[in-house]
Scaffold this motif. Structure first.
Motif, PDB file in Angstrom:
ATOM      1  N   PHE A   1       0.814  -1.359  -0.032  1.00 30.32           N
ATOM      2  CA  PHE A   1       0.066   0.053   0.115  1.00 30.32           C
ATOM      3  C   PHE A   1       0.847   1.376   0.000  1.00 30.32           C
ATOM      4  N   TYR A   2       0.393   2.230  -0.474  1.00 23.22           N
ATOM      5  CA  TYR A   2       0.942   3.446  -0.977  1.00 23.22           C
ATOM      6  C   TYR A   2       1.396   4.182   0.286  1.00 23.22           C
ATOM      7  N   ARG A   3       0.601   4.156   1.517  1.00 23.72           N
ATOM      8  CA  ARG A   3       1.170   4.837   2.693  1.00 23.72           C
ATOM      9  C   ARG A   3       2.101   4.310   3.407  1.00 23.72           C
ATOM     10  N   CYS A   4       2.393   2.809   3.082  1.00 26.99           N
ATOM     11  CA  CYS A   4       3.656   2.208   3.525  1.00 26.99           C
ATOM     12  C   CYS A   4       5.040   2.748   3.078  1.00 26.99           C
ATOM     13  N   LEU A   5       4.899   2.653   1.663  1.00 25.36           N
ATOM     14  CA  LEU A   5       6.243   2.899   0.909  1.00 25.36           C
ATOM     15  C   LEU A   5       6.226   4.552   1.120  1.00 25.36           C
ATOM     16  N   GLN A   6       5.291   5.328   1.303  1.00 30.28           N
ATOM     17  CA  GLN A   6       5.478   6.809   1.648  1.00 30.28           C
ATOM     18  C   GLN A   6       6.077   6.989   2.984  1.00 30.28           C
TER      19      GLN A   6
ATOM     20  N   PRO B   1      -2.407  -1.975  -5.033  1.00 30.03           N
ATOM     21  CA  PRO B   1      -1.610  -1.607  -6.254  1.00 30.03           C
ATOM     22  C   PRO B   1      -0.404  -2.591  -6.450  1.00 30.03           C
ATOM     23  N   THR B   2      -0.359  -2.903  -7.541  1.00 28.44           N
ATOM     24  CA  THR B   2       1.009  -3.816  -8.059  1.00 28.44           C
ATOM     25  C   THR B   2       2.411  -2.819  -8.283  1.00 28.44           C
ATOM     26  N   VAL B   3       3.327  -3.615  -8.296  1.00 32.82           N
ATOM     27  CA  VAL B   3       4.585  -2.915  -8.420  1.00 32.82           C
ATOM     28  C   VAL B   3       4.577  -1.948  -9.850  1.00 32.82           C
ATOM     29  N   GLN B   4       3.822  -2.361 -10.577  1.00 35.07           N
ATOM     30  CA  GLN B   4       3.804  -1.559 -11.918  1.00 35.07           C
ATOM     31  C   GLN B   4       3.044  -0.208 -11.838  1.00 35.07           C
ATOM     32  N   ILE B   5       2.201  -0.309 -10.883  1.00 35.58           N
ATOM     33  CA  ILE B   5       1.161   0.867 -10.529  1.00 35.58           C
ATOM     34  C   ILE B   5       2.157   1.736  -9.564  1.00 35.58           C
ATOM     35  N   LEU B   6       2.615   1.146  -8.703  1.00 35.73           N
ATOM     36  CA  LEU B   6       3.688   1.908  -7.799  1.00 35.73           C
ATOM     37  C   LEU B   6       4.847   2.519  -8.257  1.00 35.73           C
ATOM     38  N   SER B   7       5.513   1.894  -9.227  1.00 36.05           N
ATOM     39  CA  SER B   7       6.752   2.236  -9.692  1.00 36.05           C
ATOM     40  C   SER B   7       7.021   3.759 -10.157  1.00 36.05           C
ATOM     41  N   PRO B   8       5.856   4.347 -10.717  1.00 35.21           N
ATOM     42  CA  PRO B   8       6.022   5.875 -10.915  1.00 35.21           C
ATOM     43  C   PRO B   8       6.008   6.997  -9.890  1.00 35.21           C
ATOM     44  N   HIS B   9       5.501   6.250  -8.758  1.00 36.13           N
ATOM     45  CA  HIS B   9       5.494   7.053  -7.479  1.00 36.13           C
ATOM     46  C   HIS B   9       7.127   6.814  -6.643  1.00 36.13           C
ATOM     47  N   PHE B  10       7.582   5.673  -6.768  1.00 33.83           N
ATOM     48  CA  PHE B  10       8.631   5.216  -5.843  1.00 33.83           C
ATOM     49  C   PHE B  10       9.846   4.713  -6.635  1.00 33.83           C
ATOM     50  N   ASP B  11      10.812   5.058  -6.191  1.00 34.63           N
ATOM     51  CA  ASP B  11      11.963   4.334  -6.700  1.00 34.63           C
ATOM     52  C   ASP B  11      12.543   3.107  -5.973  1.00 34.63           C
ATOM     53  N   TYR B  12      13.397   2.307  -6.292  1.00 35.97           N
ATOM     54  CA  TYR B  12      13.993   1.019  -5.825  1.00 35.97           C
ATOM     55  C   TYR B  12      13.119  -0.096  -5.498  1.00 35.97           C
ATOM     56  N   LEU B  13      11.930   0.064  -6.093  1.00 36.49           N
ATOM     57  CA  LEU B  13      11.057  -1.124  -5.840  1.00 36.49           C
ATOM     58  C   LEU B  13      11.797  -2.452  -6.604  1.00 36.49           C
ATOM     59  N   ASP B  14      11.623  -3.620  -5.833  1.00 34.48           N
ATOM     60  CA  ASP B  14      12.130  -5.004  -6.674  1.00 34.48           C
ATOM     61  C   ASP B  14      11.178  -5.370  -7.425  1.00 34.48           C
ATOM     62  N   ASP B  15      11.293  -5.210  -8.730  1.00 39.87           N
ATOM     63  CA  ASP B  15      10.188  -5.744  -9.798  1.00 39.87           C
ATOM     64  C   ASP B  15      10.336  -7.435 -10.059  1.00 39.87           C
ATOM     65  N   GLU B  16      11.501  -7.935  -9.259  1.00 38.86           N
ATOM     66  CA  GLU B  16      11.550  -9.323  -9.456  1.00 38.86           C
ATOM     67  C   GLU B  16      10.816 -10.312  -8.574  1.00 38.86           C
ATOM     68  N   TYR B  17      10.545  -9.536  -7.205  1.00 40.82           N
ATOM     69  CA  TYR B  17      10.263 -10.128  -5.944  1.00 40.82           C
ATOM     70  C   TYR B  17       8.796 -10.604  -6.226  1.00 40.82           C
ATOM     71  N   VAL B  18       8.483 -11.806  -5.948  1.00 42.07           N
ATOM     72  CA  VAL B  18       7.064 -12.297  -5.769  1.00 42.07           C
ATOM     73  C   VAL B  18       6.449 -12.735  -4.552  1.00 42.07           C
ATOM     74  N   SER B  19       5.309 -12.313  -4.379  1.00 46.43           N
ATOM     75  CA  SER B  19       4.734 -12.437  -3.216  1.00 46.43           C
ATOM     76  C   SER B  19       4.046 -13.829  -3.065  1.00 46.43           C
ATOM     77  N   VAL B  20       4.282 -14.694  -2.114  1.00 49.01           N
ATOM     78  CA  VAL B  20       3.841 -16.053  -2.013  1.00 49.01           C
ATOM     79  C   VAL B  20       2.568 -16.292  -1.546  1.00 49.01           C
ATOM     80  N   HIS B  21       2.385 -15.467  -0.227  1.00 51.46           N
ATOM     81  CA  HIS B  21       1.060 -15.718   0.655  1.00 51.46           C
ATOM     82  C   HIS B  21       0.307 -14.219   0.581  1.00 51.46           C
ATOM     83  N   VAL B  22      -0.870 -14.350   0.003  1.00 53.68           N
ATOM     84  CA  VAL B  22      -1.808 -13.109  -0.091  1.00 53.68           C
ATOM     85  C   VAL B  22      -2.962 -13.323   0.573  1.00 53.68           C
ATOM     86  N   PRO B  23      -3.744 -12.310   0.968  1.00 57.18           N
ATOM     87  CA  PRO B  23      -4.987 -12.368   1.712  1.00 57.18           C
ATOM     88  C   PRO B  23      -6.018 -12.716   0.735  1.00 57.18           C
ATOM     89  N   ALA B  24      -7.144 -13.270   1.118  1.00 57.23           N
ATOM     90  CA  ALA B  24      -7.984 -13.802   0.144  1.00 57.23           C
ATOM     91  C   ALA B  24      -8.824 -12.671  -0.211  1.00 57.23           C
TER      92      ALA B  24
END
Length: 271
Positions: A72-77, A117-140
């Motif tokens: 979420f945007y608020r965490c990266l901000q 938001p996905t990394v693709q949505i977040l990338s224009p707003h934040f630098d340094y995001l690892d676009d190769e990392y994949v989440s394994v466990h996600v909420p339903a």
């Protein structure tokens, strides 16, 4: 092996509302940069908290070696003042790994919650995001019961810790930025101190507060559960406003009265 886990809650954010009958989310008057109503930015107060937090985090001992964040945007901000300084100085590996396993908690509902938001949505707003990392466990997509949240957080932390334990660069510390409910669940699964009453007010989660966990034994087989001591419980001594916006479960987080068929983890999509 990872020896220290730092966890911070995002700083003071703008609000949103939801109609519990229709599942319609509405953002506050502050525009959401990603266009997702449940993804608001920080308020001006939160921006100041993030700066104060950065002053503190950049001086931590032991220093931060790796950084993970909720999507979420608020965490990266919240992280931005910290990561800008750390990465500029060649510290903390120069990457932020987005992991949905430490993302926001939404109660179980008959409708689907907005997707973060996905990394693709977040990338224009934040630098340094690892676009190769994949989440394994996600909420339903339709949310979680509180016990399901704890299980998701346990699995996500096990994955993060195991990944870092096997990192050839041998990082010793990791910083996670997350949310109130997730931060409480993380404290419980890391220490193994899960109360019978999940509404118990135990681990704290003040805005921009810092918790610190130290590994008890050098046994990678123990993973996340029951193998960490809580040294700091949402410390806010470095914030000019002190401890604010504390939160705890109250038993009414779900939008449904009971669940006949809890969501199977295998049914959740992968990012």
């Amino acid at each position: 092996m990872i020896e220290v886990i730092y966890i911070v809650r995002h700083a003071f954010r703008a609000n949103w509302s939801v109609d519990p009958q229709t599942g319609t989310y509405t953002a506050s008057l502050i525009k959401t940069p990603t266009g997702i109503p449940t993804d608001p930015p920080l308020t001006s107060k939160g921006v100041e908290q993030a700066k104060e937090l950065a002053e503190h985090l950049c001086k931590l001992e032991p220093p931060i070696d790796r950084v993970y964040s909720s999507p979420f945007y608020r965490c990266l901000q919240t992280l931005k003042p910290t990561t800008d300084r750390l990465f500029r100085d060649g510290r903390a590996d120069g990457k932020i790994r987005i992991d949905r396993g430490i993302g926001e908690f939404f109660g179980r509902a008959s409708w689907e919650h907005p997707t973060p938001p996905t990394v693709q949505i977040l990338s224009p707003h934040f630098d340094y995001l690892d676009d190769e990392y994949v989440s394994v466990h996600v909420p339903a997509s339709k949310g979680e019961m509180i016990v399901e949240l704890h299980d998701r957080v346990r699995k996500a932390l096990d994955h993060i810790i195991t990944t870092l334990d096997n990192d050839s660069q041998q990082p010793k510390t990791v910083l996670l930025c997350s949310h109130a409910a997730t931060m409480i669940a993380a404290g419980r699964v890391l220490t193994g101190q899960i109360p019978e009453d999940l509404d118990e007010d135990d681990f704290q989660c003040f805005t921009a507060g810092l918790s610190k966990f130290v590994r008890r034994t050098a046994d990678p087989e123990k993973g996340a559960a029951c193998n960490w001591d809580c040294i700091l419980n949402s410390d806010t001594s470095y914030l000019s406003g002190g401890a604010e916006r504390g939160w705890h479960f109250n038993g009414e987080e779900s939008f449904v009265s009971f669940v006949e068929n809890p969501v199977d983890d295998k049914e959740t999509p992968k990012l």
